[in-house]
Design a protein around this motif. Structure first.
Motif, PDB file in Angstrom:
ATOM      1  N   ASP A 162       0.831  -1.208   0.000  1.00 42.77           N
ATOM      2  CA  ASP A 162       0.000   0.000   0.000  1.00 42.77           C
ATOM      3  C   ASP A 162       0.863   1.256   0.000  1.00 42.77           C
ATOM      4  O   ASP A 162       0.610   2.208  -0.755  1.00 42.77           O
ATOM      5  N   ALA A 163       1.891   1.265   0.846  1.00 44.99           N
ATOM      6  CA  ALA A 163       2.783   2.425   0.924  1.00 44.99           C
ATOM      7  C   ALA A 163       3.531   2.617  -0.393  1.00 44.99           C
ATOM      8  O   ALA A 163       3.754   3.753  -0.833  1.00 44.99           O
ATOM      9  N   TYR A 164       3.907   1.512  -1.019  1.00 46.99           N
ATOM     10  CA  TYR A 164       4.600   1.609  -2.306  1.00 46.99           C
ATOM     11  C   TYR A 164       3.683   2.197  -3.378  1.00 46.99           C
ATOM     12  O   TYR A 164       4.102   3.045  -4.177  1.00 46.99           O
ATOM     13  N   TYR A 165       2.422   1.760  -3.381  1.00 44.37           N
ATOM     14  CA  TYR A 165       1.483   2.316  -4.358  1.00 44.37           C
ATOM     15  C   TYR A 165       1.340   3.826  -4.163  1.00 44.37           C
ATOM     16  O   TYR A 165       1.390   4.601  -5.132  1.00 44.37           O
ATOM     17  N   VAL A 166       1.172   4.245  -2.916  1.00 44.27           N
ATOM     18  CA  VAL A 166       1.034   5.685  -2.633  1.00 44.27           C
ATOM     19  C   VAL A 166       2.279   6.435  -3.077  1.00 44.27           C
ATOM     20  O   VAL A 166       2.193   7.479  -3.740  1.00 44.27           O
ATOM     21  N   ALA A 167       3.451   5.906  -2.737  1.00 44.08           N
ATOM     22  CA  ALA A 167       4.715   6.563  -3.112  1.00 44.08           C
ATOM     23  C   ALA A 167       4.844   6.672  -4.627  1.00 44.08           C
ATOM     24  O   ALA A 167       5.268   7.708  -5.151  1.00 44.08           O
ATOM     25  N   SER A 168       4.467   5.619  -5.325  1.00 47.34           N
ATOM     26  CA  SER A 168       4.595   5.629  -6.792  1.00 47.34           C
ATOM     27  C   SER A 168       3.676   6.658  -7.427  1.00 47.34           C
ATOM     28  O   SER A 168       4.039   7.300  -8.424  1.00 47.34           O
ATOM     29  N   LYS A 169       2.482   6.840  -6.849  1.00 48.95           N
ATOM     30  CA  LYS A 169       1.555   7.832  -7.398  1.00 48.95           C
ATOM     31  C   LYS A 169       2.031   9.253  -7.098  1.00 48.95           C
ATOM     32  O   LYS A 169       1.901  10.145  -7.941  1.00 48.95           O
ATOM     33  N   LEU A 170       2.558   9.464  -5.908  1.00 50.10           N
ATOM     34  CA  LEU A 170       3.101  10.797  -5.598  1.00 50.10           C
ATOM     35  C   LEU A 170       4.243  11.134  -6.552  1.00 50.10           C
ATOM     36  O   LEU A 170       4.327  12.259  -7.055  1.00 50.10           O
ATOM     37  N   LYS A 171       5.101  10.167  -6.788  1.00 48.85           N
ATOM     38  CA  LYS A 171       6.218  10.399  -7.723  1.00 48.85           C
ATOM     39  C   LYS A 171       5.692  10.646  -9.137  1.00 48.85           C
ATOM     40  O   LYS A 171       6.150  11.555  -9.827  1.00 48.85           O
ATOM     41  N   GLN A 172       4.728   9.847  -9.553  1.00 51.74           N
ATOM     42  CA  GLN A 172       4.179   9.970 -10.907  1.00 51.74           C
ATOM     43  C   GLN A 172       3.640  11.368 -11.180  1.00 51.74           C
ATOM     44  O   GLN A 172       3.823  11.909 -12.280  1.00 51.74           O
ATOM     45  N   TYR A 173       3.001  11.965 -10.169  1.00 48.80           N
ATOM     46  CA  TYR A 173       2.375  13.269 -10.368  1.00 48.80           C
ATOM     47  C   TYR A 173       3.183  14.421  -9.770  1.00 48.80           C
ATOM     48  O   TYR A 173       2.678  15.541  -9.658  1.00 48.80           O
ATOM     49  N   GLY A 174       4.429  14.150  -9.426  1.00 48.87           N
ATOM     50  CA  GLY A 174       5.315  15.213  -8.957  1.00 48.87           C
ATOM     51  C   GLY A 174       4.901  15.828  -7.639  1.00 48.87           C
ATOM     52  O   GLY A 174       5.121  17.020  -7.412  1.00 48.87           O
ATOM     53  N   LEU A 175       4.333  15.017  -6.753  1.00 51.88           N
ATOM     54  CA  LEU A 175       3.872  15.505  -5.452  1.00 51.88           C
ATOM     55  C   LEU A 175       4.827  15.063  -4.349  1.00 51.88           C
ATOM     56  O   LEU A 175       5.364  13.960  -4.396  1.00 51.88           O
ATOM     57  N   PRO A 176       5.022  15.877  -3.323  1.00 52.07           N
ATOM     58  CA  PRO A 176       5.880  15.497  -2.201  1.00 52.07           C
ATOM     59  C   PRO A 176       5.125  14.594  -1.228  1.00 52.07           C
ATOM     60  O   PRO A 176       3.905  14.443  -1.332  1.00 52.07           O
ATOM     61  N   VAL A 177       5.846  14.009  -0.287  1.00 55.32           N
ATOM     62  CA  VAL A 177       5.209  13.240   0.786  1.00 55.32           C
ATOM     63  C   VAL A 177       4.897  14.208   1.923  1.00 55.32           C
ATOM     64  O   VAL A 177       5.810  14.683   2.605  1.00 55.32           O
ATOM     65  N   GLU A 178       3.622  14.512   2.128  1.00 52.24           N
ATOM     66  CA  GLU A 178       3.213  15.433   3.186  1.00 52.24           C
ATOM     67  C   GLU A 178       2.012  14.853   3.916  1.00 52.24           C
ATOM     68  O   GLU A 178       0.918  14.774   3.358  1.00 52.24           O
ATOM     69  N   TYR A 179       2.217  14.469   5.137  1.00 49.10           N
ATOM     70  CA  TYR A 179       1.171  13.861   5.954  1.00 49.10           C
ATOM     71  C   TYR A 179       0.056  14.878   6.206  1.00 49.10           C
ATOM     72  O   TYR A 179       0.296  15.965   6.685  1.00 49.10           O
ATOM     73  N   MET A 212      -1.291   6.151  11.010  1.00 55.39           N
ATOM     74  CA  MET A 212      -1.070   6.783   9.720  1.00 55.39           C
ATOM     75  C   MET A 212       0.292   7.452   9.634  1.00 55.39           C
ATOM     76  O   MET A 212       0.920   7.469   8.573  1.00 55.39           O
ATOM     77  N   ASP A 213       0.768   8.040  10.746  1.00 56.16           N
ATOM     78  CA  ASP A 213       2.078   8.694  10.697  1.00 56.16           C
ATOM     79  C   ASP A 213       3.181   7.676  10.427  1.00 56.16           C
ATOM     80  O   ASP A 213       4.146   7.962   9.711  1.00 56.16           O
ATOM     81  N   GLN A 214       3.027   6.474  10.980  1.00 53.87           N
ATOM     82  CA  GLN A 214       4.011   5.426  10.727  1.00 53.87           C
ATOM     83  C   GLN A 214       3.900   4.922   9.293  1.00 53.87           C
ATOM     84  O   GLN A 214       4.906   4.609   8.645  1.00 53.87           O
ATOM     85  N   PHE A 215       2.672   4.874   8.783  1.00 54.93           N
ATOM     86  CA  PHE A 215       2.458   4.512   7.383  1.00 54.93           C
ATOM     87  C   PHE A 215       3.117   5.534   6.460  1.00 54.93           C
ATOM     88  O   PHE A 215       3.770   5.169   5.473  1.00 54.93           O
ATOM     89  N   VAL A 216       2.962   6.813   6.777  1.00 56.28           N
ATOM     90  CA  VAL A 216       3.560   7.864   5.953  1.00 56.28           C
ATOM     91  C   VAL A 216       5.086   7.766   5.965  1.00 56.28           C
ATOM     92  O   VAL A 216       5.746   8.019   4.955  1.00 56.28           O
ATOM     93  N   ALA A 217       5.661   7.377   7.105  1.00 59.75           N
ATOM     94  CA  ALA A 217       7.112   7.174   7.161  1.00 59.75           C
ATOM     95  C   ALA A 217       7.536   6.080   6.192  1.00 59.75           C
ATOM     96  O   ALA A 217       8.583   6.179   5.533  1.00 59.75           O
ATOM     97  N   LEU A 218       6.713   5.033   6.080  1.00 59.00           N
ATOM     98  CA  LEU A 218       7.004   3.954   5.133  1.00 59.00           C
ATOM     99  C   LEU A 218       6.836   4.439   3.697  1.00 59.00           C
ATOM    100  O   LEU A 218       7.651   4.094   2.820  1.00 59.00           O
ATOM    101  N   VAL A 219       5.817   5.241   3.449  1.00 59.36           N
ATOM    102  CA  VAL A 219       5.652   5.849   2.124  1.00 59.36           C
ATOM    103  C   VAL A 219       6.903   6.636   1.763  1.00 59.36           C
ATOM    104  O   VAL A 219       7.417   6.545   0.642  1.00 59.36           O
ATOM    105  N   ASN A 220       7.408   7.394   2.717  1.00 56.15           N
ATOM    106  CA  ASN A 220       8.592   8.215   2.475  1.00 56.15           C
ATOM    107  C   ASN A 220       9.808   7.365   2.121  1.00 56.15           C
ATOM    108  O   ASN A 220      10.628   7.743   1.273  1.00 56.15           O
ATOM    109  N   THR A 221       9.929   6.198   2.764  1.00 57.38           N
ATOM    110  CA  THR A 221      11.033   5.289   2.458  1.00 57.38           C
ATOM    111  C   THR A 221      10.995   4.870   0.997  1.00 57.38           C
ATOM    112  O   THR A 221      12.004   4.933   0.282  1.00 57.38           O
TER     113      THR A 221
END
Length: 320
Positions: A162-179, A212-221
């Motif tokens: 799940d975190a990988y999917y979120v990270a890939s979409k943020l990267k795809q659309y040029g968005l930063p990781v912001e909780y 969710m904050d721990q999930f976002v940390a994983l997204v950031n990784t």
């Protein structure tokens, strides 16, 4: 087999979203990342790292949802990702995909992707909006559903996917990781816009002592890995990065306190060794696990997340 949890969009709302524009709503200003508080390192995230769990590849399939709805900023311009949880124990991503493809006209709900411990299935182009979290959130965010797991290993693998999917979409659309801004729970959008009453995945995450904050940390990784920056790996020996920053293994805890604020600020380290301010912080008088320290400009910084560090000005270190 499937619950009614996803029946969140009324028929009237659904019809309104099929038109040229989204229905007008009274919006509440979203929470910013600075308003979110970082928790201690997650044992689930540590488990993922220790077990060498790697996310699976994203499968792209064309679902049956035939509404091609621009976001409020236009086609291909989402503002982030909303994370949902299916609330259907025992259902796999394949099960959910089949159910939603067969029933979305009746339940008036659809999302972009479903994730479980072994699959990531994207069934609608993230260039276009779907029906998952109320009209305002629908007009802004990509939406992904996490399937429930029954074991620790299954939960860890599903969260990694799940975190990988979120990270890939943020990267795809040029968005930063912001909780709270580009990565949100359905619970958060319910509170922000008041258009739904759902609180997922908060309760489900809590069953696994996760947040969710721990999930976002994983997204950031994963986001860093996708951007080729990665994260520092402890070798047990001192290393020197660009800019003359000395790093070493320092496992233990740090207790933080900032007399001029309710929290201690965090910084990140750039590839050249310089620091950049984070808009997150650690609550005063709390303790945090740390596995690494850096010396920079005469100060010691302790790592509390992938690339988030607290300066010794606000931190007291105790070795493990």
């Amino acid at each position: 087999m499937f619950s009614n949890k996803k029946m969140i969009a009324s028929f009237a709302t659904a019809v309104a979203l099929t038109g040229v524009g989204f229905v007008a709503t009274t919006q509440v200003a979203p929470q910013t990342f600075a308003q979110q508080e970082v928790k201690a390192d997650s044992w689930i995230n540590n488990y993922i790292q220790e077990q060498g769990i790697q996310p699976v590849s994203i499968q792209y399939r064309e679902g049956t949802f035939n509404k091609w709805i621009p976001y409020e900023n236009g086609v291909g311009k989402p503002e982030g990702v909303v994370v949902h949880e299916t609330a259907t124990p025992g259902a796999t991503a394949e099960d959910e995909v089949s159910y939603f493809n067969n029933n979305w006209p009746t339940i008036q709900t659809y999302v972009h992707a479903f994730v479980d411990s072994s699959e990531i299935i994207n069934i609608h182009s993230a260039d276009y909006a779907v029906w998952g979290a109320g009209p305002t959130a629908n007009s802004k965010y990509i939406q992904v559903e996490l399937c429930e797991a029954s074991t620790v290993d299954g939960f860890a693998r599903s969260v990694a996917n799940d975190a990988y999917y979120v990270a890939s979409k943020l990267k795809q659309y040029g968005l930063p990781v912001e909780y709270g801004k580009t990565v949100l729970s359905h619970d958060q959008t319910s509170q922000m816009y008041g258009e739904t009453t759902h609180t997922d995945p908060t309760g489900y995450f809590a069953k696994w002592n996760y947040g969710m904050d721990q999930f976002v940390a994983l997204v950031n990784t994963y986001y860093n890995q996708l951007n080729g920056t990665g994260s520092n790996t402890n070798s047990g020996s001192n290393t020197t990065n660009n800019g003359g920053v000395s790093a070493n293994s320092s496992e233990g805890t740090v207790t933080v306190n900032n007399s001029s604020s309710f929290m201690a600020p965090l910084v990140g380290f750039n590839s050249d060794g310089s620091t950049t301010k984070s808009n997150r912080g650690l609550a005063n008088n709390t303790g945090w696990y740390t596995d690494q320290s850096k010396t920079y400009n005469g100060h010691t910084y302790y790592r509390v997340s992938t690339n988030e560090w607290v300066i010794d000005t606000y931190a007291t270190f105790t070795a493990k």
